[in-house]
Design a protein around this motif. Structure first.
Motif, mmCIF file in Angstrom:
data_model
loop_
_atom_site.group_PDB
_atom_site.id
_atom_site.type_symbol
_atom_site.label_atom_id
_atom_site.label_comp_id
_atom_site.label_asym_id
_atom_site.label_seq_id
_atom_site.Cartn_x
_atom_site.Cartn_y
_atom_site.Cartn_z
ATOM 1 N N GLN A 1 0.897 -1.287 0.012
ATOM 2 C CA GLN A 1 -0.053 0.083 0.170
ATOM 3 C C GLN A 1 0.935 1.241 -0.001
ATOM 4 O OE1 GLN A 1 -2.694 -2.139 -0.854
ATOM 5 N NE2 GLN A 1 -3.777 0.038 0.192
ATOM 6 N N THR A 2 2.049 1.235 0.516
ATOM 7 C CA THR A 2 2.904 2.531 0.665
ATOM 8 C C THR A 2 4.366 2.056 0.079
ATOM 9 O OG1 THR A 2 3.332 1.625 2.871
ATOM 10 C CG2 THR A 2 1.470 3.381 2.855
ATOM 11 N N ARG A 3 4.562 1.280 -0.637
ATOM 12 C CA ARG A 3 5.895 1.075 -1.174
ATOM 13 C C ARG A 3 5.715 0.197 -2.491
ATOM 14 N NH1 ARG A 3 5.418 -1.043 3.481
ATOM 15 N NH2 ARG A 3 6.689 0.131 4.477
ATOM 16 N N PRO A 4 6.639 0.118 -3.576
ATOM 17 C CA PRO A 4 6.589 -0.644 -4.605
ATOM 18 C C PRO A 4 6.566 -2.150 -4.144
ATOM 19 C CG PRO A 4 8.468 1.000 -4.785
ATOM 20 C CD PRO A 4 7.774 0.939 -3.151
ATOM 21 N N HIS A 5 5.835 -2.639 -5.271
ATOM 22 C CA HIS A 5 5.572 -4.150 -5.046
ATOM 23 C C HIS A 5 7.174 -5.017 -4.911
ATOM 24 C CE1 HIS A 5 3.458 -7.992 -4.920
ATOM 25 N NE2 HIS A 5 4.506 -8.515 -5.798
ATOM 26 N N THR A 6 8.150 -4.451 -5.454
ATOM 27 C CA THR A 6 9.653 -5.185 -5.593
ATOM 28 C C THR A 6 10.043 -5.209 -4.315
ATOM 29 O OG1 THR A 6 10.348 -2.928 -6.245
ATOM 30 C CG2 THR A 6 10.058 -4.767 -7.853
ATOM 31 N N GLN A 7 9.481 -4.146 -3.411
ATOM 32 C CA GLN A 7 10.064 -4.041 -1.751
ATOM 33 C C GLN A 7 9.235 -4.706 -0.813
ATOM 34 O OE1 GLN A 7 10.689 0.185 -1.195
ATOM 35 N NE2 GLN A 7 11.858 0.678 -2.973
ATOM 36 N N CYS A 8 8.435 -5.515 -1.340
ATOM 37 C CA CYS A 8 7.648 -6.236 -0.453
ATOM 38 C C CYS A 8 7.926 -7.890 -0.216
ATOM 39 C CB CYS A 8 6.075 -6.167 -0.879
ATOM 40 S SG CYS A 8 5.638 -4.559 -0.927
ATOM 41 N N ASP A 9 8.882 -7.872 -0.527
ATOM 42 C CA ASP A 9 9.401 -9.586 -0.417
ATOM 43 C C ASP A 9 9.675 -10.066 0.663
ATOM 44 O OD1 ASP A 9 11.674 -8.079 -1.589
ATOM 45 O OD2 ASP A 9 12.513 -9.632 -0.606
ATOM 46 N N THR A 10 10.431 -9.115 1.794
ATOM 47 C CA THR A 10 10.606 -9.538 3.059
ATOM 48 C C THR A 10 9.242 -9.640 3.812
ATOM 49 O OG1 THR A 10 10.931 -7.068 3.770
ATOM 50 C CG2 THR A 10 12.912 -8.290 2.887
ATOM 51 N N PHE A 11 8.322 -8.866 3.330
ATOM 52 C CA PHE A 11 7.107 -8.939 4.138
ATOM 53 C C PHE A 11 6.390 -10.156 4.019
ATOM 54 C CE2 PHE A 11 7.898 -4.590 3.912
ATOM 55 C CZ PHE A 11 7.556 -3.954 5.164
ATOM 56 N N PHE A 12 6.502 -10.985 2.571
ATOM 57 C CA PHE A 12 5.912 -12.041 2.310
ATOM 58 C C PHE A 12 6.840 -13.268 3.139
ATOM 59 C CE2 PHE A 12 5.451 -15.991 -0.191
ATOM 60 C CZ PHE A 12 4.162 -15.978 -0.680
ATOM 61 N N THR A 13 8.256 -13.073 3.119
ATOM 62 C CA THR A 13 9.004 -13.929 3.687
ATOM 63 C C THR A 13 8.643 -14.053 5.334
ATOM 64 O OG1 THR A 13 10.503 -13.560 2.245
ATOM 65 C CG2 THR A 13 11.445 -14.553 4.133
ATOM 66 N N ALA A 14 8.430 -12.869 5.827
ATOM 67 C CA ALA A 14 8.030 -12.778 7.421
ATOM 68 C C ALA A 14 6.658 -13.578 7.575
ATOM 69 C CB ALA A 14 7.880 -11.415 7.902
ATOM 70 N N GLY A 15 5.706 -13.379 6.793
ATOM 71 C CA GLY A 15 4.420 -13.997 7.065
ATOM 72 C C GLY A 15 4.800 -15.637 6.770
ATOM 73 N N LEU A 16 5.447 -15.940 5.696
ATOM 74 C CA LEU A 16 5.669 -17.466 5.313
ATOM 75 C C LEU A 16 6.448 -18.003 6.319
ATOM 76 C CD1 LEU A 16 5.400 -19.657 3.202
ATOM 77 C CD2 LEU A 16 7.587 -18.884 2.465
ATOM 78 N N LEU A 17 7.529 -17.356 7.060
ATOM 79 C CA LEU A 17 8.411 -18.015 7.991
ATOM 80 C C LEU A 17 7.835 -18.380 9.271
ATOM 81 C CD1 LEU A 17 12.242 -17.053 7.017
ATOM 82 C CD2 LEU A 17 10.873 -19.396 6.294
ATOM 83 N N SER A 18 6.798 -17.278 9.693
ATOM 84 C CA SER A 18 6.349 -17.107 10.838
ATOM 85 C C SER A 18 5.474 -18.556 11.348
ATOM 86 C CB SER A 18 5.295 -16.101 11.105
ATOM 87 O OG SER A 18 4.392 -16.242 10.188
#
Length: 410
Positions: free
Chosen positions: A303-320
């Motif tokens: 919502q507030t950053r380019p999609h290319t900068q969102c991979d770490t958020f995906f990783t955080a959700g996955l590894l949690s």
């Protein structure tokens, strides 16, 4: 959570001032503090695996050296272990021949220290001494005359002498007076059993894969090699890349092409998911949960950053969700995976931007509306209505992705 099981035992080795300088690592498979096995190769291999994979060498011996029994068969294998910390202990039962001497010569050249266990001087065993750094003398098996003869013979040769099976203070003092360098035995300390949660082979393989994938120093070629070793993972990755999940303008036909086009960060996430999904004892719903949490974290961040900068958020959700896949506490599972400080803090403490997003998403999926930090989400340009819309978008995407994952038999 699985029951903690005995993984191995360690018995300290002391110097002349009674400081611990090393540990001998011993096979243990049950709660009785005894070595019970019939296959020396299997027992030694299990000690190595439990030391370096299930636990870690740092946890087992700290900065001290580790003595581990090696059979001749094990000596044929080149292990990627720290040569300064591992001492290869040659059992007295090994057949002394040219093959054994060749292995010892190579191991010495590789930088390993060699110890001879329960050494008794004979014409045959004398051939081992030039390859040894340390020689262990069993004070219970040798009478006093033999012990004195062995120490007097070995001291001028420059090897360290360990007096083992010390059972009384008198034995300790006698061996110290004779000039022995190191000491081990029940009088000083009995073996201590180390327990842990033993992962099955498939889970251990997945954990090792995730560790490599999330290693910040892993090169492009390393990741490609890791994925290429598993045809099922490679195939499923290509199916996913060519699905609506990525919405790419052209068909991807090779693993290298997928890696090049999407980049390592995105590929790491998907291979991690596919690897965890391969665990046969886990319900498909767990994969749905992992995907849902990962994708919603990514969409919130976007919502507030380019999609290319969102991979770490995906990783955080996955590894949690990794703890649930591994049947172990998440902090324990993450011990052997190299992660960036920001990602580690997000997963363990839910701090930093990734951690705050993860915390909000977890509260949302649990229906804990009152615990959601709406002020933080407002900074991300999100209100309850927008978050619900993103959640519905996530569910539709997960449904389509899961169909792709299960389009072919595992």
């Amino acid at each position: 959570m699985p029951q903690e099981l005995p993984l191995l035992a360690r018995q300290p080795i002391f110097n002349r001032t009674m400081d611990v300088v090393a540990y001998e690592l011993l096979y243990r498979a049950d709660h009785e503090n005894r070595a019970q096995f019939t296959d020396g190769n299997s027992a030694s291999t299990q000690v190595l695996l439990n030391t370096f994979a299930e636990l870690s060498i740092e946890k087992v011996v700290g900065h001290h050296r580790a003595f581990i029994n090696f059979t001749a068969a094990l000596m044929e294998t080149r292990f990627p272990f720290d040569t300064s910390q591992l001492v290869i202990e040659v059992l007295e039962s090994e057949v002394i021949n040219a093959n054994l001497l060749h292995h010892l010569k190579r191991l010495r050249e590789d930088g390993f220290s060699i110890a001879l266990d329960d050494f008794v001087l004979t014409k045959e065993s004398a051939a081992l001494i030039p390859y040894a750094d340390i020689i262990k003398l069993d004070v219970l098996a040798l009478n006093d005359r033999q012990l004195i003869e062995h120490v007097n013979y070995l001291k001028p040769l420059g090897v360290q002498i360990i007096a083992e099976k010390i059972e009384t203070f008198a034995m300790l003092e006698h061996c110290r007076e004779l000039g022995c360098d190191l000491f081990q035995g029940y009088f000083l300390e009995k073996p201590q059993v180390l327990k842990g949660q033993r992962l099955n082979e498939s889970k251990q393989a997945v954990l090792q894969l995730l560790a490599r994938l999330n290693d910040p120093n892993a090169a492009f070629e390393d990741i490609e090699t890791i994925i290429a070793r598993d045809p099922v993972l490679s195939y499923k990755l290509l199916r996913l890349v060519n699905s609506a999940a990525f919405a790419l303008p052209r068909t991807i036909e090779s693993l290298r092409q997928a890696l090049t086009l999407l980049g390592l960060k995105i590929i790491r996430n998907w291979i991690g998911l596919l690897a965890m999904a391969k665990l046969g004892d886990k319900p498909a719903e767990l994969s749905v949960k992992a995907l849902t949490r990962a994708k919603l974290c990514e969409l919130v961040a976007s919502q507030t950053r380019p999609h290319t900068q969102c991979d770490t958020f995906f990783t955080a959700g996955l590894l949690s969700t990794l703890g649930a896949f591994m049947d172990a506490p998440l902090p324990k599972v993450l011990e052997d995976i190299q992660l960036s400080p920001a990602l580690r803090n997000a997963l363990l403490d839910q701090t930093g931007t990734e951690g705050q997003v993860l915390k909000a998403v977890i509260h949302y999926e649990h229906g804990q509306w009152q615990d959601i930090d709406w002020a933080f989400l407002a900074e991300q340009q999100l209100d309850p209505h927008t978050l619900t819309a993103l959640y519905l978008q996530t569910l539709a995407w997960v449904d389509e992705t899961m169909l792709t994952l299960h389009a072919e038999a595992n």
